[in-house]
Design a protein around this motif. Structure first.
Motif, mmCIF file in Angstrom:
data_model
loop_
_atom_site.group_PDB
_atom_site.id
_atom_site.type_symbol
_atom_site.label_atom_id
_atom_site.label_comp_id
_atom_site.label_asym_id
_atom_site.label_seq_id
_atom_site.Cartn_x
_atom_site.Cartn_y
_atom_site.Cartn_z
ATOM 1 N N VAL A 1 8.591 1.887 0.905
ATOM 2 C CA VAL A 1 8.499 2.978 -0.064
ATOM 3 C C VAL A 1 8.360 2.456 -1.490
ATOM 4 C CG1 VAL A 1 9.783 4.894 -1.113
ATOM 5 C CG2 VAL A 1 9.712 4.649 1.381
ATOM 6 N N ASN A 2 9.094 1.399 -1.830
ATOM 7 C CA ASN A 2 9.193 0.984 -3.229
ATOM 8 C C ASN A 2 8.314 -0.189 -3.630
ATOM 9 O OD1 ASN A 2 11.245 2.915 -3.862
ATOM 10 N ND2 ASN A 2 12.738 1.614 -2.819
ATOM 11 N N CYS A 3 7.872 -0.991 -2.659
ATOM 12 C CA CYS A 3 7.181 -2.232 -3.015
ATOM 13 C C CYS A 3 5.713 -2.279 -2.609
ATOM 14 C CB CYS A 3 7.912 -3.426 -2.405
ATOM 15 S SG CYS A 3 9.632 -3.581 -2.937
ATOM 16 N N PHE A 4 5.295 -1.416 -1.693
ATOM 17 C CA PHE A 4 3.926 -1.466 -1.213
ATOM 18 C C PHE A 4 3.026 -0.563 -2.057
ATOM 19 C CE2 PHE A 4 4.637 -2.883 3.469
ATOM 20 C CZ PHE A 4 5.397 -3.956 3.019
ATOM 21 N N ALA A 5 1.731 -0.863 -2.037
ATOM 22 C CA ALA A 5 0.754 -0.058 -2.780
ATOM 23 C C ALA A 5 0.767 1.377 -2.282
ATOM 24 C CB ALA A 5 -0.639 -0.660 -2.613
ATOM 25 N N LYS A 6 0.682 2.317 -3.243
ATOM 26 C CA LYS A 6 0.723 3.732 -2.914
ATOM 27 C C LYS A 6 -0.423 4.472 -3.601
ATOM 28 C CE LYS A 6 4.579 4.053 -0.459
ATOM 29 N NZ LYS A 6 4.694 2.608 -0.199
ATOM 30 N N TYR A 7 -1.050 5.341 -2.838
ATOM 31 C CA TYR A 7 -2.050 6.258 -3.386
ATOM 32 C C TYR A 7 -1.404 7.126 -4.460
ATOM 33 C CZ TYR A 7 -5.230 10.367 -3.185
ATOM 34 O OH TYR A 7 -6.072 11.411 -3.470
ATOM 35 N N GLY A 8 -2.136 7.343 -5.561
ATOM 36 C CA GLY A 8 -1.628 8.185 -6.635
ATOM 37 C C GLY A 8 -1.203 7.420 -7.866
ATOM 38 N N ASN A 9 -1.493 6.097 -7.899
ATOM 39 C CA ASN A 9 -1.078 5.256 -9.022
ATOM 40 C C ASN A 9 -2.243 4.510 -9.658
ATOM 41 O OD1 ASN A 9 2.033 5.403 -8.990
ATOM 42 N ND2 ASN A 9 1.480 5.091 -6.844
ATOM 43 N N ASP A 10 -3.462 4.955 -9.389
ATOM 44 C CA ASP A 10 -4.666 4.271 -9.877
ATOM 45 C C ASP A 10 -4.689 2.825 -9.412
ATOM 46 O OD1 ASP A 10 -7.118 4.122 -11.150
ATOM 47 O OD2 ASP A 10 -6.254 3.623 -13.109
ATOM 48 N N ASP A 11 -4.211 2.622 -8.180
ATOM 49 C CA ASP A 11 -4.205 1.303 -7.547
ATOM 50 C C ASP A 11 -5.458 1.207 -6.670
ATOM 51 O OD1 ASP A 11 -3.650 -0.437 -5.070
ATOM 52 O OD2 ASP A 11 -1.974 -0.998 -6.374
ATOM 53 N N GLU A 12 -6.317 0.268 -6.985
ATOM 54 C CA GLU A 12 -7.616 0.216 -6.319
ATOM 55 C C GLU A 12 -7.489 0.015 -4.807
ATOM 56 O OE1 GLU A 12 -10.603 0.944 -7.334
ATOM 57 O OE2 GLU A 12 -9.789 1.463 -9.285
ATOM 58 N N ARG A 13 -6.538 -0.795 -4.391
ATOM 59 C CA ARG A 13 -6.412 -1.076 -2.961
ATOM 60 C C ARG A 13 -5.977 0.159 -2.179
ATOM 61 N NH1 ARG A 13 -2.280 -5.567 -0.555
ATOM 62 N NH2 ARG A 13 -2.479 -5.041 1.654
ATOM 63 N N ALA A 14 -4.932 0.848 -2.677
ATOM 64 C CA ALA A 14 -4.469 2.051 -1.996
ATOM 65 C C ALA A 14 -5.488 3.174 -2.109
ATOM 66 C CB ALA A 14 -3.127 2.494 -2.586
ATOM 67 N N ASP A 15 -6.062 3.314 -3.305
ATOM 68 C CA ASP A 15 -7.008 4.410 -3.514
ATOM 69 C C ASP A 15 -8.279 4.223 -2.697
ATOM 70 O OD1 ASP A 15 -5.150 5.367 -5.253
ATOM 71 O OD2 ASP A 15 -6.293 4.972 -7.078
ATOM 72 N N ALA A 16 -8.676 2.979 -2.463
ATOM 73 C CA ALA A 16 -9.880 2.737 -1.671
ATOM 74 C C ALA A 16 -9.726 3.293 -0.258
ATOM 75 C CB ALA A 16 -10.187 1.239 -1.627
ATOM 76 N N LEU A 17 -8.520 3.186 0.295
ATOM 77 C CA LEU A 17 -8.269 3.763 1.619
ATOM 78 C C LEU A 17 -8.391 5.281 1.574
ATOM 79 C CD1 LEU A 17 -5.241 1.689 2.986
ATOM 80 C CD2 LEU A 17 -7.461 1.986 4.113
ATOM 81 N N ALA A 18 -7.808 5.908 0.545
ATOM 82 C CA ALA A 18 -7.877 7.366 0.423
ATOM 83 C C ALA A 18 -9.311 7.827 0.246
ATOM 84 C CB ALA A 18 -7.012 7.839 -0.745
ATOM 85 N N VAL A 19 -10.071 7.117 -0.562
ATOM 86 C CA VAL A 19 -11.475 7.475 -0.773
ATOM 87 C C VAL A 19 -12.253 7.384 0.534
ATOM 88 C CG1 VAL A 19 -13.631 6.763 -1.885
ATOM 89 C CG2 VAL A 19 -11.505 6.850 -3.218
ATOM 90 N N ALA B 1 5.834 9.475 -5.157
ATOM 91 C CA ALA B 1 5.191 8.160 -5.079
ATOM 92 C C ALA B 1 4.434 7.784 -6.343
ATOM 93 C CB ALA B 1 4.228 8.118 -3.888
ATOM 94 N N GLU B 2 4.188 8.755 -7.230
ATOM 95 C CA GLU B 2 3.426 8.448 -8.443
ATOM 96 C C GLU B 2 4.334 7.755 -9.447
ATOM 97 O OE1 GLU B 2 4.134 11.604 -7.334
ATOM 98 O OE2 GLU B 2 2.438 12.947 -7.693
ATOM 99 N N ARG B 3 4.100 6.462 -9.633
ATOM 100 C CA ARG B 3 4.971 5.663 -10.504
ATOM 101 C C ARG B 3 4.355 5.376 -11.862
ATOM 102 N NH1 ARG B 3 4.841 1.952 -5.643
ATOM 103 N NH2 ARG B 3 6.414 2.779 -4.188
ATOM 104 N N ASN B 4 3.062 5.606 -12.004
ATOM 105 C CA ASN B 4 2.345 5.184 -13.206
ATOM 106 C C ASN B 4 1.926 6.341 -14.099
ATOM 107 O OD1 ASN B 4 2.615 2.551 -12.359
ATOM 108 N ND2 ASN B 4 0.589 2.475 -11.395
ATOM 109 N N GLY B 5 2.560 7.497 -13.917
ATOM 110 C CA GLY B 5 2.301 8.616 -14.815
ATOM 111 C C GLY B 5 1.246 9.575 -14.310
ATOM 112 N N PRO B 6 1.121 10.728 -14.976
ATOM 113 C CA PRO B 6 0.209 11.776 -14.501
ATOM 114 C C PRO B 6 -1.257 11.418 -14.600
ATOM 115 C CG PRO B 6 1.125 12.354 -16.650
ATOM 116 C CD PRO B 6 1.869 11.144 -16.176
#
Length: 469
Positions: free
Chosen positions: A279-297, A357-362
């Motif tokens: 929950v706290n250390c892995f990449a999460k969708y919703g944080n402008d993280d390219e790796r996580a967001d690429a999966l969602a895309v 899960a959004e850690r980097n702001g809106p």
């Protein structure tokens, strides 16, 4: 503008209509009002009645109707400022629908420019052309994570050979979801054809222009536009679960898929450290993280294209990504998932991130959600945001919130809605429901009285990230 009625008298009539809607609409549904937008010539149609419809919502402060703005790039700044001031009051309306994205999607489905700009959100966020359509909405809801867990179970129980790599695992999940969507499309098509023979909705047909002109019921082909829309639940959970599997199984080799499935099957019993790490250390969708967001895309695009590969009544099956209350209902029936979600907990409330899960702001949150194309998802997409009263109390904060909303819309986001209520207030409302009977919150495309909601749904709303800007 003709001077037949004063704005004050018009406001009274609109308020009376809103009150009557609350008398006849049963709980957990939604009636919708949408203002703004453009006409067939591309001219903004915002007028005095637009503001009165918004003001009536604030004057009545009831759960129905949900009120929205059909936003486009020439939407008057005054209307947006008025809308944000309403949100600052804590009323959670209006929502914002992207008229440009939605109109383009409707035109891609055969609507004329004029009809595409004259759309309506049917109850929550499902879209249909107003007064010209027979559209079956939210038919059906697809539990994305249930398919992932089933593939994991089948490999753990030796029903399937071990997936050689991460892509092979994803392909199995894609094939599993595709099979359900295909079966649903076939069943819907059969139902549609039967209703052409034996169905009849004369009152509804009287409200559809072409049905009146042709003298044909909408079940028998009288409407101009006809299609069915589905909805995928738990996109963010699926994305984060797959990211965790990739990390633990395929990249680091800390365990195999069978071991991870057993941990999920046991609801992380004795594995709380692992769950917290996920929950706290892995990449999460919703944080402008390219790796996580690429999966969602990739998954968002796949689900759209796959849905449209099937047809119902001769028209492409139309995808959506909202959940009404199904993120709770389906979550209750589903075991723990590799993203660290415990068994029975609601899934993500729309196409945004998992709650909290959004850690980097809106801004990062809306950047993630808008990295994939929303145009074709006329079944509806929900982006929920929650801001603090402190943020909305200052002009600087309200301007910042408006910029976040408009960033989402300028990037092609489908729909965004806002709650302005603290977790502390929500928790107090649970303790003293008699003092908060009029507390209304945005859920997943619709609004509801917080104190009458199921406890699991209350927990889900409380768990959402509260942003300070």
């Amino acid at each position: 503008t003709a001077g037949r009625i004063t704005p004050q008298a018009a406001l009274h009539l609109i308020c009376a209509m809103y009150i009557q809607i609350n008398r006849i609409c049963r709980p957990n549904l939604a009636d919708a009002v949408i203002v703004g937008g453009r006409d067939g010539s591309g001219i903004d149609v915002t007028n005095t009645v637009s503001y009165l419809c918004l003001a009536a919502r604030q004057a009545t402060w009831l759960v129905f109707p949900t009120v929205a703005v059909a936003w486009h790039r020439e939407t008057p700044s005054e209307l947006m400022n008025f809308a944000v001031e309403m949100l600052a009051s804590g009323i959670n309306d209006p929502a914002f629908f992207n008229e440009e994205t939605i109109a383009a999607g409707l035109q891609a489905h055969g609507c004329t420019v004029e009809d595409a700009r004259n759309f309506m959100n049917s109850t929550c966020v499902e879209i249909q052309p107003a007064a010209t359509s027979n559209v079956w909405i939210a038919t059906e809801y697809v539990n994305c994570c249930a398919h992932l867990l089933d593939i994991m179970r089948r490999e753990a129980e030796d029903e399937l050979p071990v997936a050689g790599n991460f892509e092979a695992l994803q392909q199995r999940v894609r094939e599993s979801i595709t099979a359900q969507v295909k079966e649903t499309a076939v069943r819907l098509n059969e139902t549609w054809r039967k209703r052409e023979q034996i169905g009849c909705f004369p009152f509804a047909s009287c409200l559809i222009d072409d049905c009146l002109e042709r003298g044909i019921d909408h079940d028998r082909g009288g409407a101009r536009y006809n299609w069915a829309e589905n909805s995928y639940v738990g996109l963010a959970n699926l994305t984060d679960a797959l990211a965790a599997i990739d990390e633990l199984v395929y990249r680091r080799g800390e365990m195999d898929l069978k071991e991870l499935y057993e941990i999920c099957r046991e609801d992380f019993a004795g594995q709380e450290d692992l769950r917290r790490r996920i929950v706290n250390c892995f990449a999460k969708y919703g944080n402008d993280d390219e790796r996580a967001d690429a999966l969602a895309v990739a998954w968002g695009c796949f689900l759209v294209e796959m849905t449209e590969s099937f047809s119902v009544a001769g028209h492409r099956y139309v995808p959506g990504f909202f959940c009404h209350m199904n993120h709770m209902w389906l979550g209750e029936k589903t075991g723990a998932t590799p993203d660290g979600r415990r068994a029975g907990i609601p899934f993500a409330d729309g196409a945004g991130a998992v709650q909290g899960a959004e850690r980097n702001g809106p801004t990062a949150a809306v950047l993630s959600t808008t990295k994939w194309n929303h145009t074709k998802a006329l079944g509806g997409i929900v982006q929920n945001l929650r801001f603090s009263h402190k943020t909305m109390a200052s002009e600087v904060g309200r301007v910042a919130v408006r910029k976040v909303i408009e960033t989402y819309l300028y990037r092609g986001g489908f729909e965004v809605q806002v709650n302005v209520v603290s977790a502390a207030t929500l928790a107090e409302a649970r303790r003293k429901p008699e003092e908060y009977r009029d507390l209304v919150v945005r859920v997943a495309g619709y609004s509801d009285y917080f104190t009458t909601m199921a406890p699991a749904l209350q927990d889900e709303v409380i768990a959402r990230t509260q942003f300070e800007v």
